[in-house]
Scaffold this motif. Structure first.
Motif, short mmCIF file in Angstrom:
data_model
loop_
_atom_site.label_atom_id
_atom_site.label_comp_id
_atom_site.label_asym_id
_atom_site.label_seq_id
_atom_site.Cartn_x
_atom_site.Cartn_y
_atom_site.Cartn_z
N UNK A 108 0.88 -1.17 0.00
CA UNK A 108 0.00 0.00 0.00
C UNK A 108 0.92 1.22 0.00
N UNK A 109 1.06 1.85 -1.15
CA UNK A 109 1.96 2.99 -1.25
C UNK A 109 1.26 4.24 -0.74
N UNK A 110 1.81 4.80 0.34
CA UNK A 110 1.21 5.98 0.96
C UNK A 110 2.32 6.79 1.61
N UNK A 111 2.19 8.11 1.54
CA UNK A 111 3.20 8.96 2.17
C UNK A 111 2.93 9.13 3.66
N UNK A 166 -8.14 1.09 6.66
CA UNK A 166 -9.30 0.48 6.01
C UNK A 166 -8.87 -0.54 4.97
N UNK A 167 -7.85 -0.20 4.19
CA UNK A 167 -7.37 -1.13 3.16
C UNK A 167 -6.72 -2.36 3.78
N UNK A 168 -5.95 -2.17 4.84
CA UNK A 168 -5.33 -3.32 5.50
C UNK A 168 -6.39 -4.26 6.06
N UNK A 169 -7.44 -3.70 6.66
CA UNK A 169 -8.51 -4.53 7.22
C UNK A 169 -9.23 -5.29 6.11
N UNK A 219 -5.17 -11.74 2.81
CA UNK A 219 -3.97 -11.10 2.28
C UNK A 219 -3.37 -10.17 3.33
N UNK A 220 -2.15 -9.74 3.09
CA UNK A 220 -1.45 -8.83 3.99
C UNK A 220 -1.14 -7.54 3.24
N UNK A 275 -10.63 -3.54 -2.72
CA UNK A 275 -9.80 -4.74 -2.60
C UNK A 275 -10.39 -5.88 -3.42
N UNK A 276 -11.71 -6.02 -3.40
CA UNK A 276 -12.34 -7.08 -4.20
C UNK A 276 -12.07 -6.88 -5.68
#
Length: 310
Positions: free
Chosen positions: A10-13, A21-24, A31-32, A294-295
């Motif tokens: 997850x590329x984020x500054x 939210x994306x990790x969850x 997935x990780x 994510x889906x």
């Protein structure tokens, strides 16, 4: 498609609500998601066969990547960061959205050109480095009774916008280009509100399909949530969905936040955001937006990559 064991960058500054939210959502699919700042990635052709160093992934590449933010920097720094995204795509890693799509949406003049080429309704727009030409455009538009919005070519969240031209019958001149970010004029004809208070729409497009919409309502002529606009749920009408989907397709986006406004001529597209925030939209949307993203990444983009490799 099964996602168990997949490792996603997850590329984020900066880490925050969106990355959590994306990790969850990734964890729900087995997935990780690992947050990585593109500024910390680099090229080292001695480190691995692919020549990239992505912190947290050792000598391997991520199975996929989601772009959540790219930090500002010098021209050279931003070029390197985008180069990492370009390289991942060339190496077969699905990047959501990829560098090409982000470049098209970050550069508002390119967005305008692509919308025009795809015949997507948008306000008349000009971009020029010539102060004299910009002045002629403003004078001509003002004489015709039009206001213009002077926008930073690279900018977001409604920051740095100026309204010039004919405003309530009074001419407001173009400021000197030396005082304008980038020293060029990106001008878009102002679309007056169709009611009081005014509003625009934000439509989220995921995998080519409009998924949800809201109105951003404000007494001010700038309708960004970051500038104080209220988020109100809005029906996703066929006309709204069609315009948003056409805009996202014109820029080749995996997902996009499309800003639209009602006008006397119908719905027009103002901007297309390739690294769109959705916190305000989530408050008025019944489904989990991160899970939808994510889906789409796993079931469409990763599945396509598997087919290509096969």
């Amino acid at each position: 498609m099964t996602a168990r064991g997949l490792r996603v960058a997850i590329f984020a500054d900066e880490a925050g609500w969106h990355t959590r939210q994306l990790q969850a959502a990734l964890r729900l699919r087995g997935a990780v998601g690992r947050c990585v700042d593109l500024a910390d990635c680099h090229v080292d052709t001695t480190a691995a066969w692919h020549g990239l160093v992505i912190p947290g992934f050792g000598r391997e590449l991520p199975d996929a990547a989601i772009v959540r933010g790219i930090a500002a920097g010098s021209f050279e720094q931003v070029t390197k960061r985008l180069g990492v995204l370009h390289a991942l795509r060339e190496l077969g890693v699905p990047v959501y959205n990829d560098a090409r799509a982000i470049e098209r949406s970050v550069d508002k003049s390119m967005t305008s050109l692509l919308l025009q080429a795809a015949r997507v309704p948008a306000p008349p727009t000009w971009a020029t480095e010539s102060a004299a030409q910009a002045q002629r455009i403003v004078m001509r538009e003002s004489a015709a009774g039009h206001a213009l919005v002077l926008k930073p070519l690279f900018g977001s969240q409604g920051k740095g916008l100026q309204r010039i031209g004919c405003i309530d019958g009074t001419h407001h001149p173009l400021p000197p280009l030396q005082q304008v970010d980038g020293r060029l004029a990106y001008l878009q004809r102002f679309v007056p509100p169709q009611g009081v208070p005014g509003f625009d729409w934000r439509v989220l497009v995921v995998g080519g399909r409009a998924a949800t919409a809201m109105r951003r309502v404000s007494e001010h002529w700038v309708h960004n949530v970051a500038q104080g606009a209220r988020c109100v749920a809005a029906p996703l009408t066929p006309a709204l969905a069609q315009a948003a989907e056409a805009a996202a397709a014109a820029l080749g986006m995996d997902y996009a936040g499309v800003d639209l406004m009602p006008s006397a001529q119908g719905i027009v597209v103002l901007e297309v955001n390739g690294v769109a925030a959705w916190r305000g939209l989530q408050r008025v949307t019944s489904f989990n937006i991160a899970q939808a993203l994510v889906a789409d990444l796993i079931d469409r983009r990763l599945a396509q990559a598997v087919v290509r490799r096969a």
